[in-house]
Scaffold this motif. Structure first.
Motif, PDB file in Angstrom:
ATOM      1  N   GLY A  11      46.832  36.428  46.912  1.00  0.00           N
ATOM      2  CA  GLY A  11      45.996  35.589  47.767  1.00  0.00           C
ATOM      3  C   GLY A  11      46.618  34.213  47.872  1.00  0.00           C
ATOM      4  N   TYR A  12      46.151  33.399  48.834  1.00  0.00           N
ATOM      5  CA  TYR A  12      46.740  32.072  48.992  1.00  0.00           C
ATOM      6  C   TYR A  12      45.724  31.095  49.547  1.00  0.00           C
ATOM      7  N   GLY A  13      46.092  29.840  49.533  1.00  0.00           N
ATOM      8  CA  GLY A  13      45.205  28.839  50.105  1.00  0.00           C
ATOM      9  C   GLY A  13      45.843  27.475  50.075  1.00  0.00           C
ATOM     10  N   SER A  14      45.161  26.495  50.696  1.00  0.00           N
ATOM     11  CA  SER A  14      45.673  25.136  50.610  1.00  0.00           C
ATOM     12  C   SER A  14      44.587  24.189  50.127  1.00  0.00           C
ATOM     13  N   ASP A  15      43.544  24.768  49.567  1.00  0.00           N
ATOM     14  CA  ASP A  15      42.470  23.974  48.989  1.00  0.00           C
ATOM     15  C   ASP A  15      42.665  24.024  47.470  1.00  0.00           C
ATOM     16  N   PHE A  16      42.933  22.855  46.865  1.00  0.00           N
ATOM     17  CA  PHE A  16      43.263  22.819  45.440  1.00  0.00           C
ATOM     18  C   PHE A  16      42.076  22.456  44.539  1.00  0.00           C
ATOM     19  N   SER A  17      40.877  22.500  45.099  1.00  0.00           N
ATOM     20  CA  SER A  17      39.726  22.191  44.253  1.00  0.00           C
ATOM     21  C   SER A  17      39.533  23.322  43.237  1.00  0.00           C
ATOM     22  N   GLU A  18      38.948  22.989  42.082  1.00  0.00           N
ATOM     23  CA  GLU A  18      38.729  23.957  41.005  1.00  0.00           C
ATOM     24  C   GLU A  18      37.955  25.185  41.529  1.00  0.00           C
ATOM     25  N   GLU A  19      36.899  24.943  42.352  1.00  0.00           N
ATOM     26  CA  GLU A  19      36.095  26.061  42.875  1.00  0.00           C
ATOM     27  C   GLU A  19      36.938  26.970  43.743  1.00  0.00           C
ATOM     28  N   ALA A  20      37.749  26.346  44.623  1.00  0.00           N
ATOM     29  CA  ALA A  20      38.567  27.142  45.535  1.00  0.00           C
ATOM     30  C   ALA A  20      39.575  27.982  44.763  1.00  0.00           C
ATOM     31  N   LEU A  21      40.190  27.375  43.740  1.00  0.00           N
ATOM     32  CA  LEU A  21      41.187  28.101  42.955  1.00  0.00           C
ATOM     33  C   LEU A  21      40.551  29.286  42.223  1.00  0.00           C
ATOM     34  N   ARG A  22      39.379  29.028  41.638  1.00  0.00           N
ATOM     35  CA  ARG A  22      38.693  30.111  40.920  1.00  0.00           C
ATOM     36  C   ARG A  22      38.272  31.205  41.900  1.00  0.00           C
ATOM     37  N   PHE A  23      37.760  30.792  43.083  1.00  0.00           N
ATOM     38  CA  PHE A  23      37.354  31.747  44.113  1.00  0.00           C
ATOM     39  C   PHE A  23      38.544  32.627  44.514  1.00  0.00           C
ATOM     40  N   THR A  24      39.711  31.977  44.696  1.00  0.00           N
ATOM     41  CA  THR A  24      40.899  32.732  45.108  1.00  0.00           C
ATOM     42  C   THR A  24      41.287  33.753  44.049  1.00  0.00           C
ATOM     43  N   ILE A  25      41.282  33.334  42.774  1.00  0.00           N
ATOM     44  CA  ILE A  25      41.645  34.278  41.700  1.00  0.00           C
ATOM     45  C   ILE A  25      40.686  35.463  41.639  1.00  0.00           C
ATOM     46  N   ARG A  26      39.403  35.154  41.771  1.00  0.00           N
ATOM     47  CA  ARG A  26      38.416  36.258  41.755  1.00  0.00           C
ATOM     48  C   ARG A  26      38.682  37.212  42.921  1.00  0.00           C
ATOM     49  N   SER A  27      38.938  36.651  44.110  1.00  0.00           N
ATOM     50  CA  SER A  27      39.219  37.503  45.276  1.00  0.00           C
ATOM     51  C   SER A  27      40.466  38.334  45.039  1.00  0.00           C
ATOM     52  N   VAL A  28      41.497  37.683  44.497  1.00  0.00           N
ATOM     53  CA  VAL A  28      42.767  38.378  44.263  1.00  0.00           C
ATOM     54  C   VAL A  28      42.552  39.573  43.326  1.00  0.00           C
ATOM     55  N   LEU A  29      41.802  39.325  42.247  1.00  0.00           N
ATOM     56  CA  LEU A  29      41.570  40.416  41.289  1.00  0.00           C
ATOM     57  C   LEU A  29      40.695  41.505  41.897  1.00  0.00           C
ATOM     58  N   SER A  30      39.756  41.115  42.762  1.00  0.00           N
ATOM     59  CA  SER A  30      38.858  42.120  43.331  1.00  0.00           C
ATOM     60  C   SER A  30      39.563  43.002  44.360  1.00  0.00           C
ATOM     61  N   VAL A  31      40.643  42.511  44.972  1.00  0.00           N
ATOM     62  CA  VAL A  31      41.342  43.331  45.972  1.00  0.00           C
ATOM     63  C   VAL A  31      42.639  43.944  45.416  1.00  0.00           C
ATOM     64  N   ALA A  32      42.870  43.776  44.096  1.00  0.00           N
ATOM     65  CA  ALA A  32      44.124  44.277  43.516  1.00  0.00           C
ATOM     66  C   ALA A  32      44.266  45.789  43.718  1.00  0.00           C
ATOM     67  N   GLU A  33      45.491  46.226  43.946  1.00  0.00           N
ATOM     68  CA  GLU A  33      45.779  47.640  44.230  1.00  0.00           C
ATOM     69  C   GLU A  33      46.844  48.159  43.287  1.00  0.00           C
ATOM     70  N   GLU A  34      46.862  49.466  43.087  1.00  0.00           N
ATOM     71  CA  GLU A  34      47.964  50.115  42.374  1.00  0.00           C
ATOM     72  C   GLU A  34      49.244  49.776  43.126  1.00  0.00           C
ATOM     73  N   THR A  35      50.279  49.295  42.425  1.00  0.00           N
ATOM     74  CA  THR A  35      51.509  48.941  43.108  1.00  0.00           C
ATOM     75  C   THR A  35      52.673  49.611  42.402  1.00  0.00           C
ATOM     76  N   GLN A  36      53.279  50.560  43.061  1.00  0.00           N
ATOM     77  CA  GLN A  36      54.391  51.283  42.451  1.00  0.00           C
ATOM     78  C   GLN A  36      55.530  50.311  42.155  1.00  0.00           C
ATOM     79  N   GLY A  37      56.044  50.337  40.937  1.00  0.00           N
ATOM     80  CA  GLY A  37      57.175  49.490  40.580  1.00  0.00           C
ATOM     81  C   GLY A  37      56.768  48.188  39.915  1.00  0.00           C
ATOM     82  N   PHE A  38      55.480  47.848  39.963  1.00  0.00           N
ATOM     83  CA  PHE A  38      55.067  46.600  39.318  1.00  0.00           C
ATOM     84  C   PHE A  38      54.914  46.813  37.824  1.00  0.00           C
ATOM     85  N   GLU A  39      55.748  46.092  37.045  1.00  0.00           N
ATOM     86  CA  GLU A  39      55.700  46.227  35.585  1.00  0.00           C
ATOM     87  C   GLU A  39      55.522  44.870  34.923  1.00  0.00           C
TER      88      GLU A  39
END
Lengths: 464, 459
Positions: free
Chosen positions: A69-97
Motif C-alpha cells: 500500500g502507499y500514501g502521501s499522508d504521514f500522520s500517525e493515523e494515516a500510517l496505521r490505517f495504511t498498515i492495517r489495509s496492507v495486512l488485510s489485503v495481503a495475498e499468497e505470493t509465490q517466491g516471497f521468503e
C-alpha cells in the motif's frame, strides 16, 4: 535524512504492533523545479514550477501473505490505517521468503552534486541564456519556440525488518528546446538532454547540436517505399527497445510464460555485433543507484553477449522462484508513470524492470556509419514505441530523419513509417557506433545508454 | 481546511500578487488486480496533493504533498519569487478573464461512496466475469482484470473569494484477455469507467464485455493479417472516440496559441471549416454516466457543455481564464489537471462526436472493398494520429466479411478529417487515459461508427 529514518522506523514499529511478521518501508522525496519559456501567439511567455513530493510505500507480510500500500499522508493515523489495509489485503505470493537482508550497497559515481541540487532561479536563467545563445550563434534564422531547464533532487530511504537501512540522494538536470527556422515554420524540432550534474550537461555543445540538426531538417524530400539500410539514433533505439523487448527480458514475464525469449538463454537472438547489459551502477547514468527499490545492491548484468542471450533481470521474489540471485532490478514503476529524469514512484508496486540498458559501443565513428551507406536513411526520432504488441511488431511514424545518398546526408525525410519486428530488427545490426548518448524513452522507466547503430535493412513506408 | 487555504492566498496577496489560488486534492483509492481468477494484488492508498498558483506578471506555481501551514506558506514564497523573476524576462504580463467568485459544496448525491462497499463484494463481480471469459474456450490462456475505484475530495480557494469543495467518485475496470494456440498469441482489451461508484456495473455490463473479449481473442487466432494501403475504412465507436478526443484537444485555446505545436492545427481557424461536415463535436464534463464528471473546473469555474465544432466548422475554443482573456471569450469550466500537483489548462473531458440517423448497415452498404476496424489498443495523438486497433474485418460489397488481426492506421488531421463520409446512429463511449509526459488525465471519447472515404492502413 534522520527525520525520514525515524518515520520509517516508526512505521516498522506500528507494523509490529499490528501483527506483521515482516515489513518494508520505502520513502521517496522528490524536489523538482522546472522553468519554461514558450512562444505563444508570437510572444515569449514564462512558466515556473516547483514541487516537493514525499510519499511512503509499505510492504508487509503476515502468515506468509504479502501486501502493498502507499500514501502521501504521514500522520500517525494515516500510517496505521495504511498498515492495517496492507495486512488485510495481503495475498499468497509465490517466491516471497522475507525482505532483502543487509548487503554492502554498490559504489556509484557522478550521481550527486550540491551545486545542481541548490541551483538558484537566477543561475538557472543564466544557463538558459547560455543555451539559447549557443543556438542563435549557429544561425540567426533559427527560431526558439520553447526552451526549458529543470533540476531535481531525489532522496530515497528503505528500511525493513530484516535489518536493511539504506539511504541515497541523487541530482538530475536537464535542458530542452523546440526549434524551427524562419520561413520553414512548419518544421519543428524538439530536443532534450538530461544528466546527473550541471558539469556533465554541456549546454554550449547541446545548443549547437540542436541548431545544426534543425537546419539540416529543413530540406524535406519524399522517399520511396522499400527496404533501406538505416542508422538508428540512440533515441530511436530507446523507443524500439524499451517496451516489448525489455518486457521479455524480465524474469516475471518469463516465469508467466509471456516472454518470447523464454528458454532461449544460450541461443543467438541478435546480431553478433550486439552486446547488451543492464547496468544500475553506470557512472552518471540517469537510473544509477546504489541499491534497487527493495534495497538490493545494483549491478552490471550481461543480457546479450555478441548476439547470444545470457540471462534475464530479477528482483528478490522472481530470483527465489528460479533459485538464483537478484540482479538488483526491483523497480517501483508501472505505466503510465513517467518522469523526465527518474520514472519511479512510491505509488507503484515493486516489479522487475530495467535500470540503465547499455549497448557496448563499437569502433565506427558516426561519419563512417553514414559514409558507408550508398542509399539509406538516418532516423533521429520516431513515435513512442508504447503501442507495440508483445510480439514486438511495430509500425511507427518517423518524426525526424535524414536521407543518405552516396555516403552523404542529402535531405530530410518528409513523411514515412517504419515497420518490422523488434526481435528480427536486432538480428540485422551490421555496425555499432563508437559514440555514446544517454537517452530516455518517451513512455517508460529506465534509460538507454547507447551509440548509433546501423541496420542492414528496415522496411520504410512512404506516406505520400 | 478553509482557514489554512485562505491564509495561504492571503500571504500571496500580502507579498504583492495580483491573484492567487490554492488547490488541495485528497484521493482515496483501491485497486484490485485479478489474473486468471486469482487475486494478484489489492492496493489501498490515500494520496494528498496541494498547490499554490500566484500571478505576478506571470505565473509562479509550487506544489507539494502536505497541507501543513508552514509548508503551504513556504510554497507561496517560492511561487511568488518564481513569478517575479520570470515576469522580468517576458514582454507582456499575463492577464486573466474576470469571473464572479463562487462558494459551493458539491456532494456525492445519489452515488454510493465506493469506500463503503466491502472489498469482497467488488471482487465477486470480477470473479464472475473472469469465470465467464475463461469458460468461452480452452485456448483462453490468460485473463487480467484491473479494477479501481477512487473518491477525490477537492478543495479550491482563491484570492477573489471563491471557496469550493467537491467530491468526485470514479470507478474503472480494464480487461485483457489472451488466447494462445501454439506460437500464435492474440490479446483483446476492454475498458469501462464512469464517475460513479459501483453503479458503473449498471452503465456497462462487464460480464457481457468479458465474454465478447474472449470470443474475439479466440477468433483472432485464426484471423489473417490486415492488408497495407489506402482503403475505405469504417471505425467503431471507440476509435471514433479516440478521433473525437484528438480533435477535441486541438480545440483547446492553449494549443491554438501555439500554431507550431503538435496540437496547434486549429490556430486561427475560428469560423472556418476544420473537418468534414459530418462531424459535430462536443465536450461535456457534466452529464451523468460519463467517465469524467465535475461541476467546477480547476480554476473554480462552473462547468458546462460546449459545442466546439458544428457540421465541420470550428465555432469556439475551450478556455482557461488566461486564454479567455487573450481571445476575449468566456471560460466555461474546462480547465483540468491530473491532480493538485499540476497546473490547470483547458483540456477536453468527454469529447463526443454526434450521431446521425444512419444505421450501421446503411453506413457500410456502399463500401465495395473496405476495412472495418474495432477496438483501441493504444494510440499516439497529434497532427498525426497513430492507432493500433484490436481487430478488423473486411467489408465486401456492403457486408462484413472475414475477421482480421489488429491493424495500425494513421490519420493526418489536416487531410483525413475532411475524408469522413458519414457517421451512424449508434453511440458508445471509450474511457481513455491521456498521457502527456508526467501528466495523465482521465478522459473519454465517444460517438457513432464513422466512415472514411479512404484511410491509410499499415500491416
Amino acid at each position: 535524512m534522520t527525520d525520514i529514518f525515524s518515520i520509517a522506523n516508526r512505521v516498522l514499529k506500528i507494523a509490529e504492533e499490528e501483527g506483521a511478521d515482516h515489513c518494508e518501508v520505502y520513502i521517496m522525496n522528490r524536489n523538482k523545479t522546472d522553468y519554461t519559456f514558450e512562444v505563444k501567439a508570437g510572444k515569449k511567455t514564462f512558466n515556473g514550477i516547483s514541487s516537493t513530493i514525499r510519499g511512503i510505500a509499505i510492504r508487509a507480510a503476515k502468515g506468509g501473505k504479502l501486501g502493498f500500500g502507499y500514501g502521501s499522508d504521514f500522520s500517525e493515523e494515516a500510517l496505521r490505517f495504511t498498515i492495517r489495509s496492507v495486512l488485510s489485503v495481503a495475498e499468497e505470493t509465490q517466491g516471497f521468503e522475507g525482505f532483502t537482508t543487509p548487503k554492502t550497497v554498490s559504489e556509484v559515481k557522478g550521481t550527486y552534486d550540491d551545486e545542481t541540487a541548490n541551483l538558484s532561479i537566477e543561475k538557472a536563467m543564466e544557463l538558459i541564456d547560455l543555451f539559447e545563445d549557443s543556438i542563435k550563434g549557429v544561425n540567426e534564422d533559427i527560431l526558439i519556440l520553447e526552451s526549458s531547464l529543470r533540476h531535481c533532487v531525489i532522496s530515497t530511504v528503505i528500511v525493513n525488518t530484516a535489518g536493511v537501512e539504506v539511504e541515497e540522494k541523487g541530482t538530475y538536470i536537464g535542458i530542452g528546446t523546440t526549434l524551427s527556422v524562419k520561413g520553414k515554420e512548419k518544421i519543428t524540432y524538439p530536443f532534450n538532454s538530461s544528466r546527473r550534474t550541471m558539469n556533465s550537461l554541456d549546454l554550449e555543445k547541446l545548443g549547437e547540436t540542436a541548431a545544426n540538426d534543425v537546419l539540416r531538417l529543413t530540406e524535406k524530400k519524399s522517399i520511396e517505399t522499400g527496404d533501406y539500410e538505416v542508422i538508428l539514433s540512440p533515441k530511436v533505439l530507446a523507443e524500439l527497445l524499451s517496451y516489448s523487448f525489455t518486457t521479455s527480458l524480465c524474469a516475471d514475464q518469463v516465469q508467466a510464460k509471456l516472454s518470447v525469449l523464454e528458454g532461449k538463454v544460450g541461443e543467438k537472438i541478435a546480431s553478433e555485433k550486439l552486446t547488451l547489459y543492464d547496468d544500475g551502477t553506470y557512472e552518471e547514468g540517469l537510473y544509477t543507484t546504489k541499491f534497487d527499490d527493495e534495497g538490493t545492491p545494483t549491478q552490471k548484468t550481461l543480457l546479450i553477449e555478441k548476439g547470444v542471450l545470457k540471462g534475464f533481470l530479477y528482483d528478490s521474489i522472481t530470483a527465489n522462484i528460479d533459485n538464483v540471485e537478484s540482479t538488483g532490478n526491483c523497480v517501483r514503476w508501472e505505466p503510465p508513470t513517467w518522469d523526465v529524469f527518474f520514472a519511479r514512484s512510491f505509488s507503484c508496486r515493486p516489479r522487475v524492470w530495467m535500470s540503465n540498458l547499455v549497448i557496448e559501443p563499437g569502433s565506427k565513428k558516426l561519419d563512417e556509419l553514414v559514409g558507408e551507406i550508398s542509399k539509406g536513411l538516418f532516423l533521429l526520432n520516431i513515435f513512442s514505441g508504447f503501442t507495440m504488441s508483445p510480439s514486438g511488431d511495430f509500425n511507427l511514424p518517423v518524426v525526424h530523419g535524414y536521407i543518405i545518398e552516396k555516403g552523404e546526408i542529402t535531405g530530410a525525410i518528409k513523411e514515412a513509417t517504419i515497420q518490422g519486428n523488434v526481435f528480427e530488427t536486432l538480428k540485422g545490426i551490421n555496425a555499432v557506433g563508437a559514440d555514446i548518448d544517454i537517452v530516455i524513452p518517451d513512455s517508460t522507466s529506465g534509460s538507454l545508454i547507447s551509440p548509433h547503430i546501423r541496420l542492414e535493412k528496415l522496411k520504410v513506408i512512404s506516406a505520400d | 481546511m478553509k482557514d489554512v487555504l485562505e491564509r495561504a492566498v492571503d500571504k500571496a496577496m500580502e507579498l504583492g500578487a495580483e491573484y492567487a489560488d490554492v488547490r488541495v486534492q485528497r484521493t482515496y483509492s483501491n485497486t484490485i488486480r485479478i489474473v486468471n481468477g486469482r487475486v494478484e494484488r489489492t492496493i489501498p492508498s490515500v494520496e494528498l496533493t496541494a498547490s499554490i498558483r500566484v500571478l505576478k506578471g506571470t505565473w509562479g506555481f509550487s506544489s507539494l504533498t502536505s497541507i501543513s501551514e508552514t509548508d503551504l506558506l513556504e510554497a507561496v514564497d517560492k511561487a511568488f519569487k518564481t513569478a517575479k523573476v520570470g515576469a522580468e524576462r517576458i514582454p507582456e504580463p499575463v492577464k486573466i478573464k474576470e469571473v464572479k467568485p463562487v462558494e459551493d459544496k458539491v456532494r456525492l448525491g445519489d452515488i454510493q461512496d465506493p469506500r463503503e462497499i466491502p472489498i469482497e463484494e467488488k471482487m465477486e463481480i470480477i470473479f464472475e466475469c473472469d469465470k465467464a471469459a475463461r469458460s468461452i474456450d480452452a485456448r483462453i490462456v490468460r485473463t487480467d482484470y484491473n479494477y479501481s475505484d477512487s473518491v477525490k475530495e477537492k478543495y479550491f480557494c482563491s484570492s477573489e473569494g471563491s471557496y469550493i469543495e467537491e467530491i468526485i467518485p470514479f470507478t474503472e475496470l480494464r480487461i485483457v484477455v489472451v488466447a494462445r494456440e501454439g506460437e500464435v498469441i492474440q490479446q483483446t482489451i476492454g475498458r469501462i469507467a464512469a464517475s460513479a461508484g459501483q453503479e458503473l456495473m449498471a452503465y456497462a455490463d462487464p460480464l457481457e464485455v468479458s465474454e465478447r473479449l474472449a470470443q474475439d481473442a479466440v477468433k483472432l487466432l485464426s484471423a489473417k493479417s490486415p492488408p497495407s494501403g489506402r482503403y475505405p475504412v469504417v471505425v467503431d465507436n471507440g476509435i471514433t472516440g479516440l478521433i473525437a478526443l484528438s480533435t477535441g484537444l486541438m480545440t483547446s485555446a492553449y494549443f491554438a496559441l501555439m500554431p507550431e505545436s503538435e496540437l496547434g492545427s486549429f490556430a486561427g481557424k475560428l469560423g472556418q471549416k476544420v473537418c468534414s461536415e459530418a462531424i459535430t463535436l462536443t465536450d461535456d464534463p457534466t452529464s451523468a454516466g460519463m467517465p469524467v464528471i465535475f461541476h467546477y473546473d480547476e480554476e473554480g469555474i462552473a462547468a458546462e457543455p460546449v459545442n466546439m465544432i458544428e457540421s465541420g466548422v470550428l465555432k469556439t475554443y475551450i478556455h482557461s481564464r488566461e486564454t479567455a482573456y487573450k481571445f476575449n471569450a468566456e471560460p466555461r469550466g474546462h480547465s483540468r489537471a491530473p491532480n493538485a500537483l499540476f497546473q490547470p489548462k483547458p483540456i477536453v473531458s468527454n469529447a463526443i462526436i454526434k450521431s446521425s440517423d444512419l444505421s450501421f448497415e446503411e453506413l457500410i452498404e456502399d463500401v465495395k472493398e473496405g476495412i472495418y476496424l474495432r477496438g483501441v489498443v493504444g494510440a499516439t495523438i497529434g497532427r498525426i494520429i497513430q492507432c493500433t486497433t484490436m481487430m478488423g474485418y473486411r467489408i465486401v460489397n456492403g457486408e462484413i466479411g472475414e475477421p482480421l488481426k489488429g491493424a495500425t492506421f494513421i490519420v493526418d488531421a489536416s487531410k483525413d478529417l475532411f475524408n469522413v463520409d458519414a457517421v451512424a446512429n449508434d453511440f458508445d463511449v471509450l474511457p481513455l487515459r491521456l498521457i502527456e509526459g508526467d501528466k495523465f488525465y482521465p478522459v473519454s471519447g465517444g460517438g457513432p461508427h464513422m466512415k472514411f472515404k479512404e484511410l491509410k492502413i499499415g500491416g
